[in-house]
Design a protein around this motif. Structure first.
Motif, mmCIF file in Angstrom:
data_model
loop_
_atom_site.group_PDB
_atom_site.id
_atom_site.type_symbol
_atom_site.label_atom_id
_atom_site.label_comp_id
_atom_site.label_asym_id
_atom_site.label_seq_id
_atom_site.Cartn_x
_atom_site.Cartn_y
_atom_site.Cartn_z
ATOM 1 N N GLY A 296 0.832 -1.204 0.000
ATOM 2 C CA GLY A 296 0.000 0.000 0.000
ATOM 3 C C GLY A 296 0.863 1.248 0.000
ATOM 4 O O GLY A 296 1.723 1.424 0.864
ATOM 5 N N GLY B 267 0.252 4.998 3.424
ATOM 6 C CA GLY B 267 1.476 4.343 2.988
ATOM 7 C C GLY B 267 2.631 5.310 2.804
ATOM 8 O O GLY B 267 3.785 4.991 3.119
ATOM 9 N N ALA C 42 4.744 -2.762 -2.495
ATOM 10 C CA ALA C 42 3.807 -3.333 -3.465
ATOM 11 C C ALA C 42 2.476 -2.600 -3.360
ATOM 12 O O ALA C 42 2.034 -2.257 -2.255
ATOM 13 C CB ALA C 42 3.598 -4.826 -3.182
ATOM 14 N N ASP C 43 1.876 -2.340 -4.508
ATOM 15 C CA ASP C 43 0.560 -1.694 -4.527
ATOM 16 C C ASP C 43 -0.129 -2.166 -5.805
ATOM 17 O O ASP C 43 0.546 -2.373 -6.826
ATOM 18 C CB ASP C 43 0.727 -0.159 -4.536
ATOM 19 N N ARG D 230 2.092 3.974 -8.367
ATOM 20 C CA ARG D 230 2.090 4.642 -7.060
ATOM 21 C C ARG D 230 3.225 4.101 -6.185
ATOM 22 O O ARG D 230 3.913 4.853 -5.505
ATOM 23 C CB ARG D 230 0.736 4.412 -6.387
ATOM 24 N N THR E 250 -2.746 -0.852 3.285
ATOM 25 C CA THR E 250 -3.934 -0.819 2.419
ATOM 26 C C THR E 250 -5.162 -0.894 3.324
ATOM 27 O O THR E 250 -5.032 -1.196 4.509
ATOM 28 C CB THR E 250 -3.966 -2.035 1.457
ATOM 29 N N PRO E 251 -6.359 -0.675 2.773
ATOM 30 C CA PRO E 251 -7.554 -0.825 3.616
ATOM 31 C C PRO E 251 -7.966 -2.287 3.816
ATOM 32 O O PRO E 251 -8.964 -2.537 4.494
ATOM 33 C CB PRO E 251 -8.642 -0.079 2.827
ATOM 34 N N VAL F 98 -1.798 -0.800 9.589
ATOM 35 C CA VAL F 98 -2.250 0.560 9.914
ATOM 36 C C VAL F 98 -3.764 0.622 10.090
ATOM 37 O O VAL F 98 -4.287 1.579 10.638
ATOM 38 C CB VAL F 98 -1.819 1.622 8.875
ATOM 39 N N TYR G 30 -7.135 0.392 11.773
ATOM 40 C CA TYR G 30 -7.461 0.370 13.204
ATOM 41 C C TYR G 30 -8.953 0.148 13.449
ATOM 42 O O TYR G 30 -9.429 0.248 14.572
ATOM 43 C CB TYR G 30 -6.975 1.645 13.902
ATOM 44 N N GLY H 260 -2.963 -0.900 14.341
ATOM 45 C CA GLY H 260 -3.032 0.475 13.830
ATOM 46 C C GLY H 260 -3.242 1.535 14.898
ATOM 47 O O GLY H 260 -3.176 2.734 14.594
ATOM 48 N N MET I 156 -0.149 4.198 15.493
ATOM 49 C CA MET I 156 -0.051 5.347 14.577
ATOM 50 C C MET I 156 -1.173 6.345 14.872
ATOM 51 O O MET I 156 -0.943 7.561 14.937
ATOM 52 C CB MET I 156 -0.151 4.854 13.136
HETATM 53 P P1 NAD Z 1 -5.540 5.146 0.130
HETATM 54 O O1 NAD Z 1 -6.729 4.809 -0.680
HETATM 55 O O2 NAD Z 1 -4.933 6.510 0.019
HETATM 56 O O3 NAD Z 1 -4.364 4.102 -0.182
HETATM 57 C C1 NAD Z 1 -4.554 2.710 -0.187
HETATM 58 C C2 NAD Z 1 -3.551 2.116 -1.174
HETATM 59 O O4 NAD Z 1 -3.643 0.686 -1.080
HETATM 60 C C3 NAD Z 1 -3.845 2.469 -2.634
HETATM 61 O O5 NAD Z 1 -2.652 2.930 -3.237
HETATM 62 C C4 NAD Z 1 -4.349 1.168 -3.253
HETATM 63 O O6 NAD Z 1 -3.995 1.039 -4.607
HETATM 64 C C5 NAD Z 1 -3.633 0.139 -2.391
HETATM 65 N N1 NAD Z 1 -4.302 -1.166 -2.310
HETATM 66 C C6 NAD Z 1 -5.594 -1.407 -2.025
HETATM 67 N N2 NAD Z 1 -5.815 -2.731 -1.969
HETATM 68 C C7 NAD Z 1 -4.624 -3.336 -2.223
HETATM 69 C C8 NAD Z 1 -4.206 -4.682 -2.279
HETATM 70 N N3 NAD Z 1 -5.047 -5.705 -2.062
HETATM 71 N N4 NAD Z 1 -2.899 -4.929 -2.552
HETATM 72 C C9 NAD Z 1 -2.023 -3.923 -2.759
HETATM 73 N N5 NAD Z 1 -2.372 -2.612 -2.715
HETATM 74 C C10 NAD Z 1 -3.656 -2.333 -2.442
HETATM 75 O O7 NAD Z 1 -5.961 4.835 1.628
HETATM 76 P P2 NAD Z 1 -5.210 5.352 2.946
HETATM 77 O O8 NAD Z 1 -5.728 6.686 3.320
HETATM 78 O O9 NAD Z 1 -3.748 5.179 2.749
HETATM 79 O O10 NAD Z 1 -5.769 4.332 4.038
HETATM 80 C C11 NAD Z 1 -5.374 2.971 4.042
HETATM 81 C C12 NAD Z 1 -5.768 2.366 5.382
HETATM 82 O O11 NAD Z 1 -5.012 2.997 6.416
HETATM 83 C C13 NAD Z 1 -7.241 2.581 5.760
HETATM 84 O O12 NAD Z 1 -7.724 1.413 6.382
HETATM 85 C C14 NAD Z 1 -7.190 3.697 6.779
HETATM 86 O O13 NAD Z 1 -8.240 3.627 7.715
HETATM 87 C C15 NAD Z 1 -5.870 3.386 7.470
HETATM 88 N N6 NAD Z 1 -5.240 4.543 8.110
HETATM 89 C C16 NAD Z 1 -4.785 4.367 9.377
HETATM 90 C C17 NAD Z 1 -4.162 5.413 10.021
HETATM 91 C C18 NAD Z 1 -3.689 5.223 11.427
HETATM 92 O O14 NAD Z 1 -3.396 6.227 12.081
HETATM 93 N N7 NAD Z 1 -3.571 4.002 11.913
HETATM 94 C C19 NAD Z 1 -3.980 6.646 9.382
HETATM 95 C C20 NAD Z 1 -4.447 6.783 8.066
HETATM 96 C C21 NAD Z 1 -5.080 5.719 7.440
#
Ligand code: NAD
Length: 284
Positions: free
Chosen positions: A134, A139, A157-158, A163, A203-204, A229, A231, A252, A255
């Motif tokens: 991700g 990421g 990997a993404d 990206r 990733t989500p 990440v 949570y 998560g 963070m």
């Molecule tokens: P985002 O959409 O900006 O990025 C997600 C990335 O993951 C994308 O680049 C997508 O192409 C990639 N992706 C999705 N499924 C994939 C897979 N199966 N294999 C490889 N790559 C894959 O989302 P984000 O804002 O970065 O959020 C991602 C996660 O992080 C969410 O669950 C969010 O809740 C969590 N998050 C947690 C914190 C924290 O403080 N713990 C902070 C921010 C976001």
């Protein structure tokens, strides 16, 4: 000392955020009356309002600080008076301090927050080769935090390979003392995960809406550490399967809580109590 704090979070779909309560409770514990509003652009009332208008409005209305989240972390940079060097390097701001003259300064506490959570939860973990899955908003922060933690090689990997390549190139360019970083295709992920010392999911995948694991955990050895990440939930399928193998894991919350701790300290000038902020985060 700050006598009160007016704070907000600008983003899309943020009504369930735990950040407001963490700041309001911590402010109260310091005898600083604190109001923290979510400014959610998915609210129809804000349908026609752009980021610049929201930021200018917050400055004019006397806000002391803002957190910024998806989709504005990069866009906000061009609207600020000053940007901290770490945030400038990763080209992402999640915290804006507004001083009494209305001057705005941007920071990135996602990076410092992930790094602090990592140090607390995975102290001493081997970091010669780490696989990160991700390369989106979270990421980017994770990748730069891992570089600042001094890992040897970051393998990203993404599903969007470009990206992943972009993040790897940015990390290499911004890290003078030489974290190696490279992007791989999803077809190479299992092999990389099998030989890495650590794996981070950014990733989500693992959230209710995105069930499953981002990598087949049967390839992961018990001496590999695994961080997530996500949570919501804290115990993702990835972490549950890794823990069942005996792997060290990091959820998560580290963070999420530490980004709020660092932001509170920037907003208030006061030292936050990590345990109290963590308890507030977990009390939902
Ligand atoms: P985002 O959409 O900006 O990025 C997600 C990335 O993951 C994308 O680049 C997508 O192409 C990639 N992706 C999705 N499924 C994939 C897979 N199966 N294999 C490889 N790559 C894959 O989302 P984000 O804002 O970065 O959020 C991602 C996660 O992080 C969410 O669950 C969010 O809740 C969590 N998050 C947690 C914190 C924290 O403080 N713990 C902070 C921010 C976001």
């Amino acid at each position: 000392m700050t006598s009160s704090l007016l704070l907000g979070l600008i983003g899309d779909g943020i009504s369930a955020s735990r950040t407001p309560r963490m700041h309001e409770n911590e402010g109260a514990a310091h005898s600083i009356p604190t109001i923290y509003r979510t400014i959610d652009i998915s609210n129809p009332r804000l349908a026609e309002v752009g980021l610049e208008e929201l930021l200018t409005g917050a400055v004019r209305l006397g806000f002391d600080g803002l957190n910024i989240t998806h989709p504005f972390k990069q866009q906000v940079i061009g609207l600020l008076d000053e940007v901290d060097p770490v945030a400038a390097r990763i080209n992402s701001v999640n915290t804006v301090v507004i001083d009494s003259t209305g001057r705005t300064t941007g920071f990135n506490t996602d990076v410092t927050g992930f790094a602090a959570g990592f140090r607390a939860g995975l102290d001493g973990a081997a970091t010669e080769a780490v696989v990160q899955i991700g390369a989106g908003g979270a990421g980017r922060a994770v990748g730069f935090a891992l570089a600042e933690l001094g890992i040897g090689e970051l393998i990203i990997a993404d599903t969007d390979v470009r990206r992943a390549e972009g993040l790897a190139a940015d990390i290499v360019e911004a890290t003078p003392v030489g974290t190696r970083a490279k992007a791989i295709g999803l077809d190479e992920l299992e092999g990389a995960a099998a030989s890495a010392q650590g794996i981070v999911n950014a990733t989500p995948v693992g959230m209710k809406a995105y069930p499953g694991t981002p990598v087949d955990t049967s390839v992961i050895g018990s001496d590999t550490w695994v961080a997530d990440v996500v949570y919501f939930p804290l115990e993702t399928q990835l972490l549950a399967e890794a823990r069942a193998k005996g792997c060290r894991t990091l959820d998560g919350s580290g963070m999420a809580v530490n980004q709020a701790i660092d932001a509170f300290e920037l907003f208030s000038g006061q030292k936050a109590d990590p345990q109290r902020m963590r308890e507030t985060f977990l009390s939902f």
